[in-house]
Structures are given as structure tokens and as C-alpha cells.
Write a protein that holds these residues in place. Structure first.
Motif, short mmCIF file in Angstrom:
data_model
loop_
_atom_site.label_atom_id
_atom_site.label_comp_id
_atom_site.label_asym_id
_atom_site.label_seq_id
_atom_site.Cartn_x
_atom_site.Cartn_y
_atom_site.Cartn_z
N PHE A 1 35.71 37.39 49.80
CA PHE A 1 35.79 37.52 48.36
C PHE A 1 37.24 37.76 47.98
N TYR A 2 37.73 37.16 46.88
CA TYR A 2 39.09 37.44 46.41
C TYR A 2 39.15 37.37 44.89
N CYS A 3 40.19 37.95 44.33
CA CYS A 3 40.39 37.92 42.89
C CYS A 3 41.64 37.11 42.55
N TYR A 4 41.47 36.19 41.63
CA TYR A 4 42.56 35.34 41.18
C TYR A 4 43.54 36.13 40.30
N ASP A 5 43.00 36.94 39.44
CA ASP A 5 43.80 37.85 38.62
C ASP A 5 43.00 39.14 38.46
N GLY A 6 43.34 39.97 37.51
CA GLY A 6 42.67 41.26 37.40
C GLY A 6 41.21 41.20 37.00
N ASP A 7 40.82 40.16 36.24
CA ASP A 7 39.44 40.11 35.74
C ASP A 7 38.68 38.85 36.12
N GLU B 1 47.24 38.17 31.40
CA GLU B 1 47.18 36.85 32.05
C GLU B 1 48.38 36.67 32.98
N LEU B 2 48.17 35.84 33.99
CA LEU B 2 49.27 35.40 34.84
C LEU B 2 50.02 34.32 34.08
N PRO B 3 51.32 34.21 34.20
CA PRO B 3 52.19 34.80 35.18
C PRO B 3 52.96 36.03 34.69
N SER B 4 52.41 36.82 33.79
CA SER B 4 53.12 38.02 33.33
C SER B 4 53.21 39.05 34.46
N GLN B 5 54.21 39.91 34.39
CA GLN B 5 54.38 40.95 35.40
C GLN B 5 53.17 41.88 35.43
N GLU B 6 52.64 42.22 34.25
CA GLU B 6 51.46 43.09 34.18
C GLU B 6 50.24 42.41 34.80
N GLY B 7 50.12 41.09 34.61
CA GLY B 7 49.03 40.34 35.22
C GLY B 7 49.09 40.37 36.74
N LYS C 1 46.42 41.99 39.46
CA LYS C 1 45.93 41.16 40.56
C LYS C 1 46.18 41.84 41.90
N TYR C 2 47.41 42.31 42.12
CA TYR C 2 47.74 42.94 43.41
C TYR C 2 46.99 44.24 43.61
N PHE C 3 46.79 45.01 42.53
CA PHE C 3 46.01 46.23 42.64
C PHE C 3 44.61 45.92 43.15
N ASN D 1 33.07 51.29 39.89
CA ASN D 1 33.06 50.12 39.04
C ASN D 1 34.51 49.65 38.83
N LEU D 2 34.79 48.41 39.24
CA LEU D 2 36.15 47.88 39.16
C LEU D 2 36.66 47.84 37.73
N SER D 3 35.84 47.44 36.78
CA SER D 3 36.27 47.38 35.38
C SER D 3 36.72 48.75 34.89
N ASP D 4 35.93 49.78 35.19
CA ASP D 4 36.27 51.14 34.77
C ASP D 4 37.59 51.61 35.38
N VAL D 5 37.79 51.31 36.66
CA VAL D 5 39.01 51.74 37.34
C VAL D 5 40.23 51.01 36.77
N LEU D 6 40.11 49.71 36.50
CA LEU D 6 41.22 48.97 35.91
C LEU D 6 41.63 49.57 34.56
N ILE D 7 40.64 49.95 33.76
CA ILE D 7 40.93 50.55 32.45
C ILE D 7 41.55 51.93 32.63
N GLU D 8 40.95 52.77 33.49
CA GLU D 8 41.46 54.13 33.70
C GLU D 8 42.89 54.14 34.20
N ARG D 9 43.26 53.18 35.04
CA ARG D 9 44.60 53.14 35.62
C ARG D 9 45.60 52.34 34.80
N GLY D 10 45.17 51.82 33.66
CA GLY D 10 46.08 51.13 32.76
C GLY D 10 46.35 49.68 33.07
#
Length: 120
Positions: free
Chosen positions: A31-37, A55-61, A65-67, A102-111
Motif C-alpha cells: 500500500f502507498y500514498c501518492y500525496d497526503g489524501d 496539492e503536489l508539487p507544493s512544499q506542504e504537499g 506525502k512524506y509524513f 485514524n490517518l485523517s485525524d492525525v493529518l489534521i492534528e499535526r497540521g
């Protein structure tokens, strides 16, 4: 079962390439993730419920993704729960739990993402 098919099944089991289905849950090793969502399971695009990441290719995107992919690389378990619905681009809408969180919750909590309207 033919000898070649049997060998394929044995090798897949040995190296964890099967996905096990129980009721409406999928337990995945590959399993892999292309971007954060947006993630992929057997080339099937999946969209996380309740979160939107840059969205990619922004630094935040790329940070999102790497997280996610770094967490997946060290995870003991990944559980994907299908909602039975598809999003705007035809991706299956899912909740993903990594080591029970829950991945969605963690992504939101960590910004790494913000609340998005798909969640029920």
C-alpha cells in the motif's frame, strides 16, 4: 490448481503480497500514498474521508506525502475501511487506520491537512 498457480500462491503468501478481506474491511501489506489524501491499493485510487492536504508539487504537499509514507513504512498495521461511496474524481472514499489511529485525524492534528466535507 496448476503447479504454476500453486507456486505463485505460496510465494505471495511468503512475501505478503495478498490483501485479506473480512466483511467490509481490508488489511493490506502492499500500500502507498501518492500525496497526503490520495492512496493506492492494488492500483485502485482511494480518497481519505474528512481531510484535504495541499496539492503536489507544493512544499506542504510533499511534507504531507512524506509524513504519511514514512509512517506507513514503520507501521505494524494498516486498516482500510471502505465507505461504499466514491468522490468527485471516482476514487473510493475510505478511512485509513495506521496502528489503530485514524490517518485523517492525525493529518489534521499535526497540521498537514484541514477538515474536508466528505466525512459523515
Amino acid at each position: 490448481m496448476t503447479k504454476d498457480l500453486w507456486m505463485y500462491v505460496v510465494l505471495c503468501c511468503a512475501f505478503g503480497y495478498f490483501t485479506w478481506h473480512f466483511n467490509n474491511y481490508v488489511f493490506a501489506d502492499d500500500f502507498y500514498c501518492y500525496d497526503g489524501d490520495t492512496c493506492y491499493l492494488n492500483n485502485e485510487p482511494l480518497r481519505l474521508l474528512g481531510v484535504d492536504t495541499p496539492e503536489l508539487p507544493s512544499q506542504e504537499g510533499y511534507l504531507a506525502k512524506y509524513f504519511v509514507n514514512d509512517w506507513l513504512a514503520t507501521a505494524d498495521s494498516v486498516e482500510i475501511v471502505f465507505s461504499g461511496r466514491r468522490g468527485y474524481y471516482g476514487r473510493q472514499l475510505v478511512d485509513i487506520y495506521i496502528d489503530g489511529q485514524n490517518l485523517s485525524d492525525v493529518l489534521i492534528e499535526r497540521g498537514y491537512g484541514k477538515v474536508y466535507g466528505y466525512r459523515e
